[in-house]
Motif scaffolding. Structure first.
Motif, PDB file in Angstrom:
ATOM      1  N   MET A 174       0.833  -1.197   0.000  1.00 45.00           N
ATOM      2  CA  MET A 174       0.000   0.000   0.000  1.00 45.00           C
ATOM      3  C   MET A 174       0.876   1.259   0.000  1.00 45.00           C
ATOM      4  SD  MET A 174      -2.292   1.514   2.978  1.00 45.00           S
ATOM      5  CE  MET A 174      -0.797   1.977   3.753  1.00 45.00           C
ATOM      6  N   ARG A 175       1.952   1.244   0.794  1.00 47.87           N
ATOM      7  CA  ARG A 175       2.828   2.426   0.845  1.00 47.87           C
ATOM      8  C   ARG A 175       3.557   2.627  -0.475  1.00 47.87           C
ATOM      9  NH1 ARG A 175       3.380   1.179   6.275  1.00 47.87           N
ATOM     10  NH2 ARG A 175       5.091  -0.246   5.861  1.00 47.87           N
ATOM     11  N   GLY A 201       3.191   6.130  -2.073  1.00 48.57           N
ATOM     12  CA  GLY A 201       4.427   6.884  -1.907  1.00 48.57           C
ATOM     13  C   GLY A 201       4.703   7.205  -0.442  1.00 48.57           C
ATOM     14  N   GLY A 202       4.334   6.312   0.444  1.00 47.73           N
ATOM     15  CA  GLY A 202       4.642   6.482   1.856  1.00 47.73           C
ATOM     16  C   GLY A 202       3.554   7.155   2.659  1.00 47.73           C
ATOM     17  N   VAL A 203       2.543   7.709   1.988  1.00 46.17           N
ATOM     18  CA  VAL A 203       1.465   8.400   2.704  1.00 46.17           C
ATOM     19  C   VAL A 203       0.503   7.370   3.284  1.00 46.17           C
ATOM     20  CG1 VAL A 203      -0.403  10.081   2.470  1.00 46.17           C
ATOM     21  CG2 VAL A 203       1.670  10.317   1.096  1.00 46.17           C
ATOM     22  N   VAL A 212      -7.673   1.558  -1.723  1.00 42.18           N
ATOM     23  CA  VAL A 212      -7.079   2.890  -1.570  1.00 42.18           C
ATOM     24  C   VAL A 212      -7.340   3.683  -2.842  1.00 42.18           C
ATOM     25  CG1 VAL A 212      -4.977   4.173  -1.099  1.00 42.18           C
ATOM     26  CG2 VAL A 212      -5.275   1.928  -0.100  1.00 42.18           C
ATOM     27  N   ALA A 213      -7.773   4.926  -2.687  1.00 39.03           N
ATOM     28  CA  ALA A 213      -7.990   5.808  -3.829  1.00 39.03           C
ATOM     29  C   ALA A 213      -6.968   6.934  -3.776  1.00 39.03           C
ATOM     30  CB  ALA A 213      -9.401   6.383  -3.820  1.00 39.03           C
ATOM     31  N   ALA A 214      -6.333   7.195  -4.926  1.00 38.27           N
ATOM     32  CA  ALA A 214      -5.377   8.297  -5.038  1.00 38.27           C
ATOM     33  C   ALA A 214      -6.075   9.452  -5.739  1.00 38.27           C
ATOM     34  CB  ALA A 214      -4.152   7.852  -5.831  1.00 38.27           C
ATOM     35  N   MET A 215      -6.172  10.593  -5.076  1.00 35.28           N
ATOM     36  CA  MET A 215      -6.847  11.755  -5.641  1.00 35.28           C
ATOM     37  C   MET A 215      -5.843  12.636  -6.388  1.00 35.28           C
ATOM     38  SD  MET A 215      -9.933  11.333  -4.650  1.00 35.28           S
ATOM     39  CE  MET A 215     -10.863  10.457  -3.416  1.00 35.28           C
ATOM     40  N   ALA A 216      -6.391  13.472  -7.288  1.00 39.30           N
ATOM     41  CA  ALA A 216      -5.525  14.362  -8.067  1.00 39.30           C
ATOM     42  C   ALA A 216      -4.833  15.393  -7.178  1.00 39.30           C
ATOM     43  CB  ALA A 216      -6.339  15.064  -9.146  1.00 39.30           C
ATOM     44  N   ASP A 217      -5.438  15.731  -6.030  1.00 35.55           N
ATOM     45  CA  ASP A 217      -4.820  16.730  -5.145  1.00 35.55           C
ATOM     46  C   ASP A 217      -3.734  16.111  -4.262  1.00 35.55           C
ATOM     47  OD1 ASP A 217      -6.209  15.270  -3.317  1.00 35.55           O
ATOM     48  OD2 ASP A 217      -7.527  16.886  -2.647  1.00 35.55           O
TER      49      ASP A 217
END
Lengths: 106, 144
Positions: free
Chosen positions: B31-32, B36-38, B119-124
């Protein structure tokens, strides 16, 4: 050629959100499963699915062995103008299959 | 080992740990790698999967992310991870500008009862997640 089942609307209005359902025949051999002789069958899966429409990528997906046999995928796209929807599956052992459907936007 | 000895040892062999299986740590590491570690915040993502699965070979799974999918406020990607299959990664889906809604539905394999994480990655640059516990009665034959 693997058999493919596609559910894609043929006509749409501009701005419509279309639901696209795809299913492709594939064993998705995980690479962890021993056969009857106890020999682990080598991995044979689809790795990548790409859908393009109106010159742009709608979405692309990366599969792991955890995807069930005969991968089924549902997603959406926004209709803009008449064009070709291209669906491409790529996988192990050189698997590469492309299907196209015309979408008429009135 | 003689055949008789092997027979006597059979119950102990059954107790050996499975050869390959992901763990909570591996799932979080995968997941990280995606975020990217977030560490994602819970919310905005809703994962739908049956809490009791009779057949782990094909389990319907859908993930829906609450997003207007406009030019600026959109979902870049959705990834699904599992805890106890041989590999922690299930699927990653990246959305282009033509995607209508941030939704994905597919069929997955589950080797045993476990926790799933979407997990969803948002554009922001923010990350959101949802998890689900699944009980599997018949496991997928990923390990024979």
């Amino acid at each position: 050629m693997a058999r493919v089942l596609l559910n894609i609307p043929a006509r749409a209005y501009p701005g419509d959100i279309l639901v696209i359902r795809t299913l492709i025949q594939h064993v998705m051999e995980t690479g962890y499963r021993p056969d009857a002789d106890g020999v682990v069958a080598p991995r044979d899966i689809l790795r990548r699915f790409t859908c393009t429409y109106d010159g742009e990528v709608v979405m692309e997906a990366d599969f792991s062995p955890a995807i069930a046999a005969n991968p089924y995928l549902t997603f959406t796209l926004t209709a803009t103008r008449t064009g070709t929807i291209t669906l491409r599956w790529q996988g192990d052992n050189g698997f590469d299959q492309t299907e196209t459907r015309e979408l008429v936007v009135v | 080992m003689t055949p008789r000895r092997l027979l006597l040892a059979a119950p102990a062999l059954l107790l050996l740990p499975p050869a390959a299986r992901a763990s909570q740590e591996e799932m979080e590491a995968a997941m990280r790698a995606f975020t990217g570690g977030v560490t994602p915040r819970p919310g905005r993502v809703s994962m739908e999967i049956s809490p009791l699965v009779e057949n782990g070979n094909t389990v319907p799974l859908s993930v829906l992310v609450d997003s207007p999918m406009s030019e600026t406020d959109r979902v870049r990607a959705i990834a699904v991870f599992n805890q106890r299959n041989p590999q922690p990664h299930v699927i990653t889906m990246r959305f282009g500008p033509r995607a209508g809604r941030a939704v994905l539905a597919t069929h997955i394999r589950l080797a045993t009862s476990q926790t799933l994480l979407a997990v969803a990655a948002m554009a922001d640059g923010s990350y959101w997640s949802d998890s689900a516990q699944v009980v599997v009665t018949l496991a997928a034959c990923v390990e024979g």
